[in-house]
Each structure stands twice: as C-alpha cells, then as structure tokens.
Design a protein around this motif. Structure first.
Motif, PDB file in Angstrom:
ATOM      1  N   LYS A 560      52.413  36.709  45.164  1.00 17.06           N
ATOM      2  CA  LYS A 560      51.415  37.551  45.812  1.00 17.06           C
ATOM      3  C   LYS A 560      50.760  38.495  44.805  1.00 17.06           C
ATOM      4  O   LYS A 560      49.542  38.690  44.818  1.00 17.06           O
ATOM      5  CB  LYS A 560      52.065  38.382  46.929  1.00 17.06           C
ATOM      6  CG  LYS A 560      52.572  37.564  48.121  1.00 17.06           C
ATOM      7  CD  LYS A 560      51.419  36.993  48.918  1.00 17.06           C
ATOM      8  CE  LYS A 560      51.939  36.235  50.150  1.00 17.06           C
ATOM      9  NZ  LYS A 560      50.839  35.610  50.900  1.00 17.06           N
ATOM     10  N   VAL A 561      51.600  39.103  43.930  1.00 15.78           N
ATOM     11  CA  VAL A 561      51.059  40.064  42.963  1.00 15.78           C
ATOM     12  C   VAL A 561      50.171  39.349  41.938  1.00 15.78           C
ATOM     13  O   VAL A 561      49.067  39.819  41.600  1.00 15.78           O
ATOM     14  CB  VAL A 561      52.195  40.833  42.262  1.00 15.78           C
ATOM     15  CG1 VAL A 561      51.650  41.707  41.136  1.00 15.78           C
ATOM     16  CG2 VAL A 561      52.944  41.692  43.261  1.00 15.78           C
ATOM     17  N   LEU A 562      50.633  38.176  41.425  1.00 13.05           N
ATOM     18  CA  LEU A 562      49.838  37.425  40.443  1.00 13.05           C
ATOM     19  C   LEU A 562      48.580  36.868  41.074  1.00 13.05           C
ATOM     20  O   LEU A 562      47.515  36.825  40.431  1.00 13.05           O
ATOM     21  CB  LEU A 562      50.686  36.303  39.837  1.00 13.05           C
ATOM     22  CG  LEU A 562      51.729  36.762  38.808  1.00 13.05           C
ATOM     23  CD1 LEU A 562      52.720  35.642  38.494  1.00 13.05           C
ATOM     24  CD2 LEU A 562      51.058  37.248  37.524  1.00 13.05           C
ATOM     25  N   ASP A 563      48.662  36.440  42.328  1.00 14.56           N
ATOM     26  CA  ASP A 563      47.473  35.942  43.035  1.00 14.56           C
ATOM     27  C   ASP A 563      46.442  37.055  43.158  1.00 14.56           C
ATOM     28  O   ASP A 563      45.241  36.845  42.958  1.00 14.56           O
ATOM     29  CB  ASP A 563      47.882  35.432  44.407  1.00 14.56           C
ATOM     30  CG  ASP A 563      46.684  34.903  45.185  1.00 14.56           C
ATOM     31  OD1 ASP A 563      46.176  33.823  44.838  1.00 14.56           O
ATOM     32  OD2 ASP A 563      46.237  35.612  46.141  1.00 14.56           O
ATOM     33  N   ASN A 564      46.918  38.244  43.476  1.00 12.58           N
ATOM     34  CA  ASN A 564      46.025  39.407  43.621  1.00 12.58           C
ATOM     35  C   ASN A 564      45.374  39.756  42.283  1.00 12.58           C
ATOM     36  O   ASN A 564      44.174  40.058  42.202  1.00 12.58           O
ATOM     37  CB  ASN A 564      46.825  40.601  44.148  1.00 12.58           C
ATOM     38  CG  ASN A 564      45.918  41.711  44.663  1.00 12.58           C
ATOM     39  OD1 ASN A 564      45.213  41.541  45.659  1.00 12.58           O
ATOM     40  ND2 ASN A 564      45.923  42.853  43.985  1.00 12.58           N
ATOM     41  N   ALA A 565      46.175  39.676  41.175  1.00 14.12           N
ATOM     42  CA  ALA A 565      45.641  39.984  39.839  1.00 14.12           C
ATOM     43  C   ALA A 565      44.638  38.936  39.384  1.00 14.12           C
ATOM     44  O   ALA A 565      43.598  39.265  38.784  1.00 14.12           O
ATOM     45  CB  ALA A 565      46.791  40.090  38.842  1.00 14.12           C
ATOM     46  N   ALA A 566      44.942  37.659  39.682  1.00 14.09           N
ATOM     47  CA  ALA A 566      44.062  36.561  39.257  1.00 14.09           C
ATOM     48  C   ALA A 566      42.712  36.638  39.941  1.00 14.09           C
ATOM     49  O   ALA A 566      41.675  36.351  39.333  1.00 14.09           O
ATOM     50  CB  ALA A 566      44.742  35.225  39.541  1.00 14.09           C
ATOM     51  N   LYS A 567      42.686  37.006  41.224  1.00 19.85           N
ATOM     52  CA  LYS A 567      41.432  37.048  41.978  1.00 19.85           C
ATOM     53  C   LYS A 567      40.476  38.089  41.426  1.00 19.85           C
ATOM     54  O   LYS A 567      39.253  37.923  41.494  1.00 19.85           O
ATOM     55  CB  LYS A 567      41.722  37.354  43.448  1.00 19.85           C
ATOM     56  CG  LYS A 567      42.267  36.154  44.218  1.00 19.85           C
ATOM     57  CD  LYS A 567      42.261  36.397  45.710  1.00 19.85           C
ATOM     58  CE  LYS A 567      43.150  37.540  46.123  1.00 19.85           C
ATOM     59  NZ  LYS A 567      43.197  37.696  47.594  1.00 19.85           N
ATOM     60  N   PHE A 568      41.007  39.207  40.898  1.00 18.69           N
ATOM     61  CA  PHE A 568      40.137  40.301  40.463  1.00 18.69           C
ATOM     62  C   PHE A 568      39.937  40.367  38.945  1.00 18.69           C
ATOM     63  O   PHE A 568      39.283  41.274  38.448  1.00 18.69           O
ATOM     64  CB  PHE A 568      40.705  41.636  40.961  1.00 18.69           C
ATOM     65  CG  PHE A 568      40.649  41.775  42.461  1.00 18.69           C
ATOM     66  CD1 PHE A 568      39.446  42.109  43.076  1.00 18.69           C
ATOM     67  CD2 PHE A 568      41.764  41.549  43.227  1.00 18.69           C
ATOM     68  CE1 PHE A 568      39.398  42.226  44.468  1.00 18.69           C
ATOM     69  CE2 PHE A 568      41.704  41.667  44.611  1.00 18.69           C
ATOM     70  CZ  PHE A 568      40.520  42.008  45.238  1.00 18.69           C
ATOM     71  N   THR A 569      40.532  39.394  38.212  1.00 19.91           N
ATOM     72  CA  THR A 569      40.357  39.375  36.757  1.00 19.91           C
ATOM     73  C   THR A 569      39.373  38.265  36.404  1.00 19.91           C
ATOM     74  O   THR A 569      39.701  37.072  36.504  1.00 19.91           O
ATOM     75  CB  THR A 569      41.702  39.150  36.040  1.00 19.91           C
ATOM     76  OG1 THR A 569      42.610  40.171  36.464  1.00 19.91           O
ATOM     77  CG2 THR A 569      41.544  39.218  34.523  1.00 19.91           C
ATOM     78  N   THR A 570      38.203  38.608  35.968  1.00 21.81           N
ATOM     79  CA  THR A 570      37.159  37.608  35.633  1.00 21.81           C
ATOM     80  C   THR A 570      37.233  37.180  34.181  1.00 21.81           C
ATOM     81  O   THR A 570      36.775  36.096  33.827  1.00 21.81           O
ATOM     82  CB  THR A 570      35.772  38.188  35.923  1.00 21.81           C
ATOM     83  OG1 THR A 570      35.607  39.398  35.198  1.00 21.81           O
ATOM     84  CG2 THR A 570      35.614  38.465  37.419  1.00 21.81           C
ATOM     85  N   GLN A 571      37.823  37.997  33.361  1.00 20.10           N
ATOM     86  CA  GLN A 571      37.988  37.662  31.950  1.00 20.10           C
ATOM     87  C   GLN A 571      39.150  38.478  31.391  1.00 20.10           C
ATOM     88  O   GLN A 571      39.545  39.475  31.956  1.00 20.10           O
ATOM     89  CB  GLN A 571      36.716  37.945  31.155  1.00 20.10           C
ATOM     90  CG  GLN A 571      36.253  39.379  31.202  1.00 20.10           C
ATOM     91  CD  GLN A 571      34.950  39.585  30.416  1.00 20.10           C
ATOM     92  OE1 GLN A 571      34.404  38.643  29.823  1.00 20.10           O
ATOM     93  NE2 GLN A 571      34.463  40.817  30.417  1.00 20.10           N
ATOM     94  N   GLY A 572      39.678  38.013  30.286  1.00 22.23           N
ATOM     95  CA  GLY A 572      40.819  38.705  29.710  1.00 22.23           C
ATOM     96  C   GLY A 572      42.101  37.971  30.015  1.00 22.23           C
ATOM     97  O   GLY A 572      42.156  36.738  29.969  1.00 22.23           O
ATOM     98  N   GLN A 573      43.143  38.701  30.425  1.00 24.78           N
ATOM     99  CA  GLN A 573      44.424  38.045  30.671  1.00 24.78           C
ATOM    100  C   GLN A 573      45.243  38.788  31.708  1.00 24.78           C
ATOM    101  O   GLN A 573      44.998  39.951  32.003  1.00 24.78           O
ATOM    102  CB  GLN A 573      45.222  37.927  29.376  1.00 24.78           C
ATOM    103  CG  GLN A 573      45.666  39.257  28.799  1.00 24.78           C
ATOM    104  CD  GLN A 573      46.516  39.091  27.539  1.00 24.78           C
ATOM    105  OE1 GLN A 573      46.694  37.973  27.037  1.00 24.78           O
ATOM    106  NE2 GLN A 573      47.028  40.199  27.035  1.00 24.78           N
TER     107      GLN A 573
END
Length: 658
Positions: A560-573
């Motif tokens: 859930k936490v990684l899914d949330n981070a992936a959705k809002f990160t357009t570039q970077g890591q």
C-alpha cells in the motif's frame, strides 16, 4: 382640728384601697412565673409602702385565707420589719420565724435571705449576738449557694448580710474582721449605686477608726456618710451621723460641741417609732451631761432611756443605762448605788460579750468559710462533671457519626457491588452480543468477498475474451481495456473496504520474515503503476534483514505504501530503507521524490477517503488501512515531516514473540 380629720380620713382611705388590692391579688390563688414578675412585684411594692402594723396584719390574714403563700411571705416579712422598727423585737422575731418557715416550704430563696437578715438584725438590736450572727451567716450561705450573683436583689441581700455580720463582729470587739466585712459590703453598695447603703457602711467604718482613736479619719468617713444620708433623705441616717460627730467631739474633750451634735441628733429623730435608735442619741446626750456635771438633765434622760430599753428588751441599751447610772451615782457620791449599777452593768456586758458568744460567732464564721470552700469545691466538681459529660456527649456523638458513616459506607459498598455486578453482567451480555455481531460481520465479509468477486471475475474474464475475439479492432481493444482496468480498480476498492471492516477480527500470525524478499515483491507490484523511468531500490543495515511479525500484514502495508509512492512519483526514485532498532524491532522508511505531503496534512492522509489530489486514482483508504492493521502488530506508521525531498513514510515494528 380639720387638718387632723383630713389626715385621719386619708389614712383610712389608703388602708381601704390596700385592703381591696390584697383581696384582689389573693382571690387568684397560687402563682406562676408571670405572676412572680408582675403581680408579686406590685404586691411587694404596696407592702413596703405600708407603714401601719395593723394594715400589714390584715394583709397577712387575707393572703393566708386565700392560700397565696408567696404574698403571705412578703406581708409577714414587712410586718416583722415594722414591728422591729417599733422596737417590738419579740413580736418581730416570732413573725419573721413564721415567715421563714413558709418561705422555705415554697423555696422562695429571695425572701428566705431577706427574712434571715431581718432576724439577724432583730437579735442584734436586743444584744443576742450569737443568734444574730447565726442568721446572718445562714443568709450569706443562701446568697452564695442559691442566688444569682448578677441579680441586683441577691446582691443587695448579700451586702445587707455582710453589714449585719460586720456589726456583730464590731460589737464583739473583732474590729479587724469587721473592717474587712464592711469594706466588702461598701463595694457591693457601690455596684448597686445605693446612697443609703454606702452611707451605712461609711458610718460603720468610721466607728472602727474612732475606736482606734484615729479621729480625723473617722470624721472623714462620718462626713461622707452624712452627705449620702442627706442625698437619700434618711432622717435616721442623718440623726446617727450627728451622734457620731458628737462622740468624736466627746472623746476630744469638746463636751459643749458634743452636746450640740447630740441635741441635733435627738431633734431629727424625736417622735419616731424607732425607739432603738432614739436611745442612741438619748444615752449619748445623757453621757455628755454627766461629764459636764448637769446631773439633773442627765437623770431625766437616763430614767426615760431605762424605761424604753426595758420596754423593747434591749440588753445592749440596758447595759449602757446601768453604766451611766453607775457614773451618775458615783458623781453624786452614793457609792452603794454606784456599786449596784456597776454590778448590773457587768451582768449585761457579760451577757453581750461572753466567751461562749465569741466562740459561737467564731465557729459560725469558720463554718461559713468551710461551707464557702465546699461550695467552691462543689462548683469545680460540677464543672469537671459537666466537662466529662460534655466529653462523653462528644464521644457518643462522634461514635454515632462514625457508625453512621460506617453504615453508609457498607450500604454504599453493597450497592456498588450490586451495580458493579449488574454492570459486569451487562458488559458480559454486551460482549456476547458484540462477539455474535463480529461473528456475523466476519461471516458477512467472507460471503461478500466471495459473492462480489464472482461477478467481477466474470466481467474481467469476458472482457479478456472479447479482447481476444476482436484483436484486430482497435476500438474494441480500447473498450475492453477500460473494462478490465475499471474492474480491477473496483475489485481493489472492495478489497480495501472489506479489509478495513475485517481489521477488528484480524489475528496476527507471527513468523520470521525476510524483509528483502517482501520488499522486492512489493516493489515489483509498484513498478506496474509507476511512471516510466522511476527507479526502485532497497537498502538495509545488515546482510540478512529478518523480522518476527505477521508476513501477510507487513506485506500488505509495504504494498500500500509503495503503491501510494509510485502513483505520485513522476520521476526520480522510490527507496525502501530498513534498519534494526536497539530493542530488536525494525524501522522501515519509504522515501520518494514526488511532491510530498504538507506538514499540516501529515495526519489527515491517514483518515478514511482523504486524497490530496482529488483527480488521482484511488479510494483514499490505502494509508487508513495501513494504520489500522499495523496497530495489530503494536507498531506505528506516520509521515516524517522533516524530510524535504519528497515524501518519507516511516513504519516502526516492535519485536514480537512467536
């Protein structure tokens, strides 16, 4: 003649009015508190102003016939006093004795004291000092033991008593005791502000100074007595003061001045019925004439005085008459007659001042002092007893209060236990109902998962089938792809809702989990939704990062936490960092390079259905589910607001026992 008739008429009218008042008061019979304060006060005033002996006898009979004992006592008291003033000492004593018996029978303390003093005065007048002292001391005992010290009547009776005792002591030659007693009486009269009472005691103290030949001091006291007697308009007091002045002049060998004073004394009191006091000025004048040598004038006065003294049975005055006749015959040169009156004088003097009388008075004084001390002891004992009673009352009251509080406490305790039992029963019942409801909910959730997923799986399966059937149709491919995505999203939303609802019944299963493997799985799923070019990395402080926890729960949190981070990160890591804590627990940080979460929204993102970007996909329940289920592992999840390069979410897990 007419004037005499008017006086007789007014006297008759006054007697008639007094008789009617006596009948009116007597007809009511008995007495109560109001009558004591009202009618008896008026009765006392009427009788004190009745000067006629026959009128007073009539009052005594009237009150006796009407059985009004209180009024009868007052009438007998005043009758005895009038009889004494007329020098009828025997009748006065009999009347007072009868009045005393009646007063004692009705326990009339005030009148008992007054009558005892009257008896003492009567006995003093006839020279029987032992009886006089006995009655005065009895009166003093009553004053001290039964009288209210604040009552003015009692105080007046007490100073009258002291005056009587002082006179008895003076006659017996005990000047020291007499001086002390007269001064006590004087202080009492000053408190009462009684001019006549103060005058009497100043005169008595003056006679003591005169005996000690301190004539200047004696004249000062006599002068003060004269002033107060004049203020009180007392004929008798003024007459006695003139007599006292004459005595001082006589002892100073100023016979002519003494005769002037004695004549003044005699002129003031002449015609009065108080024969006892008239004798004082008459005998003093006779003595002065003998000293001067006017024997004929002296003889006439002596013969009249002897006759009067025998009439009133005054031993004291008979002693003085016999002494003066002895001196008179001695001046005449008749030694035989002189010897006869000398012997007669010694008999009278012995009667007045014998050893037995002295002993009796001394014993009476000792008895009184003993009774006074005993009375003080009794007062102290009563006070101590009252204190003990008060302490006992306080102890009983305190015991009662303690017992009452104990009973209240016991009742409260019993009631509290009953209420506690009732509450426990209600809690147990509520627990059963809650448990039953949870079981129903769990059953419902399991059923919902199955029942909802079945049609969703059908929709997704048929959408894939349609996609394969129309593989060459681009529009159809797009439509089926939308169906698949929306079905997957719906399935995810339903899973989140059901998992949150099912979190209450979730029971962790503890096992050793390798965090690197779990992180790789979660990152693999996150890459599917991440923007192209976004890198994922895992870092740890040890080669083998193992934690004892529930694998399923931790895996879901990471996803859930990684899914949330992936959705809002357009570039970077997106980076997962794991490190062990000092107590054997684990701290996981998930960092991204996205827009981050404002500090004021750091807590809000964990609430249900909260999304910072309303246009982004998702239900807004991912982080809510993470916080709900991580609490099952006694851990915590929060946004680290100190991180500024994006967003950092920290997960803290304690070491759990398997």
């Amino acid at each position: 003649m007419i004037h005499v008739f008017k006086i007789a008429y007014m006297r008759y009218l006054n007697m008639l009015l007094l008789f009617l008042a006596a009948v009116f008061c007597g007809c009511k019979g008995g007495y109560d508190d109001k009558k004591v304060k009202g009618e008896y006060k008026r009765t006392d005033s009427i009788l004190k102003n009745t000067r006629n002996v026959d009128s007073l006898k009539m009052f005594v009979k009237t009150y006796h016939d009407s059985n009004d004992k209180r009024a009868e006592v007052i009438a007998m008291r005043e009758l005895g006093k009038r009889l004494r003033e007329e020098s009828k000492f025997s009748d006065a004593i009999d009347t007072h004795r009868n009045g005393l018996k009646l007063a004692e029978s009705i326990k009339d303390t005030n009148n008992i004291i007054q009558i005892l003093n009257q008896l003492g005065t009567s006995y003093r007048r006839i020279g029987i000092m032992n009886e006089a002292a006995a009655y005065h001391y009895r009166a003093l005992s009553y004053c001290d033991m039964y009288g209210n010290p604040e009552d003015k009547k009692i105080l007046k009776s007490r100073v009258t008593t002291l005056n009587g005792i002082g006179n008895a002591m003076k006659v017996m030659g005990n000047d020291e005791a007499a001086d002390s007693i007269f001064r006590q009486a004087l202080e009492g009269e000053k408190k009462l502000n009684s001019p006549l009472g103060m005058a009497i005691n100043y005169a008595n103290l003056g006679t003591l100074f005169e005996r000690k030949k301190q004539y200047d001091s004696a004249m000062v006291y006599y002068g003060e007595s004269m002033r107060l007697n004049s203020e009180a308009r007392s004929k008798l007091g003024v007459s006695l003061c003139y007599t006292h002045f004459g005595q001082v002049y006589e002892k100073r060998k100023m016979i002519d001045s003494a005769i002037v004073q004695y004549n003044l004394a005699y002129d003031v009191i002449r015609g009065d019925r108080d024969l006892w006091h008239i004798l004082a000025s008459t005998l003093a004048l006779a003595r002065a004439y003998i000293i001067k040598g006017s024997l004929d004038k002296a003889w006439d006065l002596l013969c009249d005085s002897e006759k009067t003294a025998e009439e009133i049975n005054s031993i004291r005055h008979l002693a003085q008459v016999s002494k003066l006749k002895y001196q008179w015959y001695e001046k005449k040169g008749d030694n035989a007659k002189a010897l006869e009156y000398y012997i007669r004088n010694r008999k009278y003097e012995d009667s007045l001042n014998n050893e037995e009388n002295n002993s009796r008075i001394q014993n009476l004084r000792v008895d009184y002092e003993r009774q006074s001390k005993q009375y003080e002891i009794n007062l102290l004992e009563n006070k101590l007893t009252n204190q003990k009673l008060e302490q006992t009352r306080i102890l009983i009251a305190a015991t009662f209060v303690v017992m009452l509080l104990l009973v209240i406490w016991i009742v409260t305790l019993i009631r509290g236990r009953r209420q506690l039992k009732k509450a426990n029963d209600e809690i147990a019942e509520a627990y059963k109902e809650t448990k039953k409801a949870l079981e129903v909910k769990t059953s419902f959730m399991k059923s919902m998962k199955h029942e909802i997923r079945t049609p969703l799986n059908g929709i997704m399966g048929f959408s894939q089938l349609l996609a394969s059937m129309y593989s060459n149709d681009e529009q159809a491919q797009q439509m089926t792809e939308v169906i698949e995505k929306q079905s997957a999203l719906l399935a995810k939303i339903i899973d989140d809702i059901l998992e949150i609802a099912d979190a209450d019944t979730l029971k962790p299963h503890i096992e050793d989990c390798k965090l690197d493997e779990m992180a790789e799985e979660a990152m693999a799923m996150a890459r599917q939704v991440a923007a192209p070019g976004v890198a994922f990395a895992f870092k740890t402080d040890s080669e083998e990062c193992v934690v004892s926890t529930d694998r399923h729960i931790l895996q879901k949190i990471l996803e859930k936490v990684l899914d949330n981070a992936a959705k809002f990160t357009t570039q970077g890591q997106v980076t997962v960092i794991a490190s062990h804590t000092a107590d054997g627990g684990l701290e996981i940080s998930v960092e991204d390079t996205g827009p981050g979460i404002p500090a004021d929204k750091a807590e809000a993102v964990f609430e249900q259905f909260v999304k910072l970007d309303e246009f982004s996909q998702g239900t807004g329940m991912g982080l809510t589910l993470c916080r709900t289920i991580i609490q099952k592992l006694n851990g915590r999840i929060y946004v680290d607001t100190s991180y500024s390069d994006g967003c950092r979410i920290k997960i803290e897990l304690p070491r759990l026992q398997m």
